[in-house]
Design a protein around this motif. Structure first.
Motif, mmCIF file in Angstrom:
data_model
loop_
_atom_site.group_PDB
_atom_site.id
_atom_site.type_symbol
_atom_site.label_atom_id
_atom_site.label_comp_id
_atom_site.label_asym_id
_atom_site.label_seq_id
_atom_site.Cartn_x
_atom_site.Cartn_y
_atom_site.Cartn_z
ATOM 1 N N ASN A 178 0.824 -1.213 0.000
ATOM 2 C CA ASN A 178 0.000 0.000 0.000
ATOM 3 C C ASN A 178 0.849 1.251 0.000
ATOM 4 N N THR A 179 2.022 1.192 0.680
ATOM 5 C CA THR A 179 2.942 2.327 0.678
ATOM 6 C C THR A 179 3.408 2.630 -0.736
ATOM 7 N N LYS A 180 3.778 1.567 -1.453
ATOM 8 C CA LYS A 180 4.248 1.721 -2.830
ATOM 9 C C LYS A 180 3.161 2.348 -3.715
ATOM 10 N N GLU A 181 1.922 1.882 -3.538
ATOM 11 C CA GLU A 181 0.819 2.382 -4.362
ATOM 12 C C GLU A 181 0.478 3.828 -4.038
ATOM 13 N N VAL A 182 0.507 4.189 -2.748
ATOM 14 C CA VAL A 182 0.207 5.564 -2.347
ATOM 15 C C VAL A 182 1.276 6.521 -2.864
ATOM 16 N N LEU A 183 2.563 6.120 -2.785
ATOM 17 C CA LEU A 183 3.632 6.978 -3.288
ATOM 18 C C LEU A 183 3.519 7.168 -4.801
ATOM 19 N N ALA A 184 3.105 6.113 -5.493
ATOM 20 C CA ALA A 184 2.901 6.236 -6.947
ATOM 21 C C ALA A 184 1.786 7.238 -7.239
ATOM 22 N N LEU A 185 0.719 7.209 -6.423
ATOM 23 C CA LEU A 185 -0.370 8.161 -6.600
ATOM 24 C C LEU A 185 0.089 9.596 -6.353
ATOM 25 N N LEU A 186 0.941 9.770 -5.331
ATOM 26 C CA LEU A 186 1.439 11.118 -5.033
ATOM 27 C C LEU A 186 2.306 11.636 -6.178
ATOM 28 N N ASN A 187 3.078 10.758 -6.810
ATOM 29 C CA ASN A 187 3.880 11.163 -7.974
ATOM 30 C C ASN A 187 2.983 11.547 -9.140
ATOM 31 N N GLU A 188 1.887 10.807 -9.307
ATOM 32 C CA GLU A 188 0.932 11.149 -10.372
ATOM 33 C C GLU A 188 0.314 12.522 -10.125
ATOM 34 N N ILE A 189 0.046 12.791 -8.856
ATOM 35 C CA ILE A 189 -0.538 14.099 -8.501
ATOM 36 C C ILE A 189 0.439 15.224 -8.821
ATOM 37 N N ALA A 190 1.713 15.023 -8.465
ATOM 38 C CA ALA A 190 2.746 16.029 -8.783
ATOM 39 C C ALA A 190 2.905 16.183 -10.282
ATOM 40 N N ALA A 191 2.787 15.074 -11.007
ATOM 41 C CA ALA A 191 2.932 15.116 -12.467
ATOM 42 C C ALA A 191 1.809 15.902 -13.126
ATOM 43 N N GLU A 192 0.702 16.080 -12.405
ATOM 44 C CA GLU A 192 -0.410 16.882 -12.932
ATOM 45 C C GLU A 192 -0.139 18.374 -12.806
ATOM 46 N N GLY A 193 1.042 18.708 -12.262
ATOM 47 C CA GLY A 193 1.399 20.115 -12.119
ATOM 48 C C GLY A 193 1.068 20.679 -10.757
ATOM 49 N N ARG A 194 0.809 19.820 -9.767
ATOM 50 C CA ARG A 194 0.525 20.276 -8.409
ATOM 51 C C ARG A 194 1.803 20.205 -7.570
ATOM 52 N N LEU A 195 1.789 20.923 -6.476
ATOM 53 C CA LEU A 195 2.877 20.847 -5.512
ATOM 54 C C LEU A 195 2.484 19.850 -4.426
ATOM 55 N N VAL A 196 3.304 18.800 -4.264
ATOM 56 C CA VAL A 196 3.063 17.802 -3.226
ATOM 57 C C VAL A 196 4.132 17.958 -2.162
ATOM 58 N N ILE A 197 3.712 18.196 -0.942
ATOM 59 C CA ILE A 197 4.642 18.312 0.189
ATOM 60 C C ILE A 197 4.318 17.193 1.158
ATOM 61 N N THR A 198 5.292 16.318 1.362
ATOM 62 C CA THR A 198 5.105 15.174 2.236
ATOM 63 C C THR A 198 5.975 15.318 3.470
ATOM 64 N N VAL A 199 5.403 15.018 4.625
ATOM 65 C CA VAL A 199 6.143 14.995 5.884
ATOM 66 C C VAL A 199 6.395 13.535 6.243
ATOM 67 N N THR A 200 7.650 13.167 6.486
ATOM 68 C CA THR A 200 7.945 11.767 6.786
ATOM 69 C C THR A 200 9.220 11.664 7.616
ATOM 70 N N HIS A 201 9.365 10.542 8.271
ATOM 71 C CA HIS A 201 10.630 10.257 8.950
ATOM 72 C C HIS A 201 11.322 9.073 8.284
ATOM 73 N N SER A 202 10.748 8.627 7.134
ATOM 74 C CA SER A 202 11.288 7.473 6.426
ATOM 75 C C SER A 202 12.122 7.935 5.231
ATOM 76 N N GLU A 203 13.384 7.498 5.198
ATOM 77 C CA GLU A 203 14.266 7.837 4.080
ATOM 78 C C GLU A 203 13.738 7.262 2.775
ATOM 79 N N ALA A 204 13.191 6.044 2.831
ATOM 80 C CA ALA A 204 12.682 5.389 1.621
ATOM 81 C C ALA A 204 11.500 6.163 1.044
ATOM 82 N N VAL A 205 10.630 6.633 1.892
ATOM 83 C CA VAL A 205 9.482 7.420 1.432
ATOM 84 C C VAL A 205 9.962 8.740 0.846
ATOM 85 N N ALA A 206 10.928 9.374 1.513
ATOM 86 C CA ALA A 206 11.438 10.659 1.040
ATOM 87 C C ALA A 206 12.060 10.538 -0.350
#
Length: 656
Positions: A178-206
């Motif tokens: 689910n983490t992999k799928e959610v991150l892919a969705l966030l990349n798709e959102i950014a690719a639409e020309g939006r600004l995505v700001i994620t807060v995380t403590h995980s290096e892999a997520v960052a």
């Protein structure tokens, strides 16, 4: 120029006088099409920074610029609009509203756009399909897995077409897939020309984004671009609007329905008090109407009784009521003619009353309580059989008081028979005389009033009998018939004002005044009963207040979610007021239904006593009950709604 800029952001928390700095001079800029990860350990200030960017935190030093314009965090309405138009939130704990379906959770944000209802629903379904939930739209959050809940949160964040998506630990509660799928969705959102700001403590997520900003101890430790930003797209965004009132009412009704069990008890308790108020008002209407109808059956309301005015010795008020301590003088011919000439007067008739009259027939004697002459004040409604004594030598005998005592089963056989009547009186010298006369029974009288009797004789017949006994036939009371019912009271007032010099001549008494007096007493009794019933309404109001305060406590997180989506304090107040008003309206509706059922039952039970509807609920009674219910509900909701609106969105979102 960057789309979003942070300049010299400082933020501290205070414990008493002790200061704890959290952000120590943050300077950052963000561009559309970027997927920025703010990486840092817990307590490093990441979430605080996100609350400032998202327009939730207003107490800080520094500047936030959007498209080169400073965002004024002192202007609450401006921040509400900023969150509606520019920001979309995705939370680690999903923050879905439990009593709303998957589709409704997305529509909450769309309600603050200018799209039509059909367009809003279609967009919500398209977004849910985009995140892989097109088959789950009717489910509720508690029926979804963690990954599915996060997808709903993503769809909701995108619903209003914001340019900035803030994701606070969006994968913290998800498994690897689910983490992999959610991150892919966030990349798709950014690719639409939006600004995505994620807060995380995980290096892999960052590293899934395009840029990593490391934050440590309230300061920027590094700012690293790991991938090029997606190209900015110039497209028209969906216009926003303030939340319509109907949307708040709709959401309030959904929560009301979700807690139908508890709310039903409150409705039942409130409706009992309202039912009592409606029923007592209807009972007052019925009793007043019944008494009025009984009086008008016995006497014509267009006819008033007039006597000579006699002032008491100690009475200084020229308009006071007459006294019976002195003998009431008879009317002169001139006075009778004077009354006949008054405006609206149609007829003037002498009025006589004899008491303790003996009726003899077929060697039987029956005593009647009183006997009057038949005038315009009498009504044909009181004649049960035969006809009124309108011809000389005719008499009308009461059914139960006289006729049935002569012949219980065949009392109507008396009609056409001759009876002898006699009574005692005093002449002008004070000597006792007996008035005797014979008359033919023209009809049988009847009154629905308990104890009332209808005995009447032709006027000429009685006058001749009085004269034969040496009594004066000049009347001490007369009946004055008025041309129209609407003119009765005005005519009575005019007659009361007639004077001979300074001496008042007449005193009137109308059926309307008697009816008004009776209605006053009935209304007083009804008001007392309604006041007693109103005590239960006070208890009901307290129930609503307690329930609304409990609802605010239970829905604290929901309040935070709605504020984060862009709803204003006014919207939150209206949400809770709407729910209380729904309770009031349904209580009044139930009370009305019960009252009408009770009206049918009571009237059916009393039908044997009198063929009359003793409970008469009017539209005005029902309308008053609804107004009363709305006032109680509104007053009960004011304090809880105000408390809900004053909640800090950040504190509300962190509530469990």
């Amino acid at each position: 120029m960057s789309f979003l800029e942070l300049k010299n952001i400082h933020k501290s928390y205070f414990l008493g006088s002790q200061e704890f700095p959290v952000l120590k001079g943050i300077n950052l800029d963000f561009d559309l099409g970027d997927f920025v990860s703010i990486l840092g350990e817990s307590g490093g200030g990441k979430s605080t920074l996100m609350n400032i960017i998202g327009g939730l935190d207003r107490n800080f030093n520094g500047e936030v610029l959007v498209n080169g314009k400073k965002l004024d965090h002192k202007q609450e309405k401006a921040l509400d609009k900023y969150r509606r138009e520019t920001i979309g939130y995705i939370y680690q704990s999903y923050n879905l509203i439990s009593h709303l379906s998957v589709l409704d959770n997305v529509l909450v944000s769309l309600d603050m756009t200018t799209l039509s209802k059909k367009e809003r629903e279609q967009r919500a379904k398209n977004l849910l399909s985009k995140v892989g939930l097109d088959g789950q739209i009717k489910k509720y959050p508690n029926q979804l897995s963690g990954g599915q809940k996060q997808r709903v949160a993503i769809a909701r964040a995108l619903a209003s077409d914001p340019k900035v998506i803030i994701a606070d630990e969006p994968t913290g509660a998800l498994d690897a897939q689910n983490t992999k799928e959610v991150l892919a969705l966030l990349n798709e959102i950014a690719a639409e020309g939006r600004l995505v700001i994620t807060v995380t403590h995980s290096e892999a997520v960052a590293e899934a984004g395009t840029r990593i900003v490391r934050l440590a101890d309230g300061q920027i430790e590094s700012d690293e671009r790991i991938k090029p930003a997606y190209p900015e797209q110039d497209k028209e965004m969906i216009p926003s609007r303030s939340l319509p009132r109907r949307a708040s009412i709709k959401t309030a009704f959904k929560h009301f329905r979700h807690n139908l069990g508890t709310n039903s008890l409150i409705i039942l308790g409130t409706s009992i008090g309202l039912f009592a108020v409606i029923l007592f008002s209807g009972l007052g209407n019925g009793i007043s109407g019944y008494m009025s109808s009984q009086i008008t059956k016995l006497a014509n309301p267009q006819v008033m009784s007039v006597s000579r005015y006699v002032k008491s010795d100690d009475d200084d008020d020229s308009m006071s009521a007459f006294t019976t301590d002195q003998e009431t003088p008879a009317f002169t011919t001139a006075q009778l003619n004077q009354l006949k000439t008054q405006k609206h007067v149609k007829a003037v008739e002498a009025s006589f009353t004899a008491t303790n009259v003996n009726v003899a027939y077929n060697n039987q004697n029956v005593k009647m309580r009183s006997l009057t002459n038949w005038t315009s004040s009498n009504t044909t409604d009181s004649v049960k059989a035969g006809h009124a004594p309108t011809k000389e030598g005719e008499v009308l005998l009461d059914q139960s008081a006289v006729a049935e005592k002569f012949n219980k089963n065949n009392y109507k056989d008396l009609i056409g028979k001759q009876v002898t009547l006699s009574y005692q009186s005093q002449n002008a010298q004070g000597s006792a005389v007996t008035v005797n006369f014979t008359a033919t029974v023209s009809g049988i009288g009847h009154s629905d009033g308990k104890g009332a009797q209808v005995n009447a004789v032709n006027t000429t017949t009685l006058q001749k009998a009085m004269q034969a006994a040496g009594l004066s036939a000049d009347p001490t009371d007369i009946s004055v018939k008025v041309d129209d019912l609407d003119n009765v009271e005005d005519t009575a007032k005019a007659i009361d004002k007639i004077k001979d010099g300074q001496t008042r001549l007449y005193k009137t008494s109308t059926i309307q005044s008697l009816i008004s007096q009776i209605q006053t007493y009935v209304n007083l009794a009804t008001s007392i009963l309604s006041t007693i019933a109103g005590i239960s309404l006070i208890v009901s109001a307290l129930m609503i207040i307690v329930t609304m305060f409990m609802s605010v406590a239970a829905r604290t997180k929901e309040i935070g979610i709605l504020r984060a989506l862009g709803e204003s304090k006014r919207d939150i107040r209206w949400l809770f007021i709407s729910e209380s008003l729904i309770t009031g309206l349904l209580s009044a509706s139930l009370a009305t239904a019960i009252a009408y059922l009770a009206q049918t039952g009571v009237n059916a039970l009393l039908k044997g006593t009198a063929d009359y509807a003793f409970v008469q609920i009017t539209g005005a009674n029902v309308f008053s009950a609804f107004i009363l219910a709305l006032i109680i509900s509104l007053l009960a909701a004011l304090l809880p709604a105000r408390r809900a609106a004053k909640l800090n969105p950040i504190d509300a979102l962190s509530a469990e």
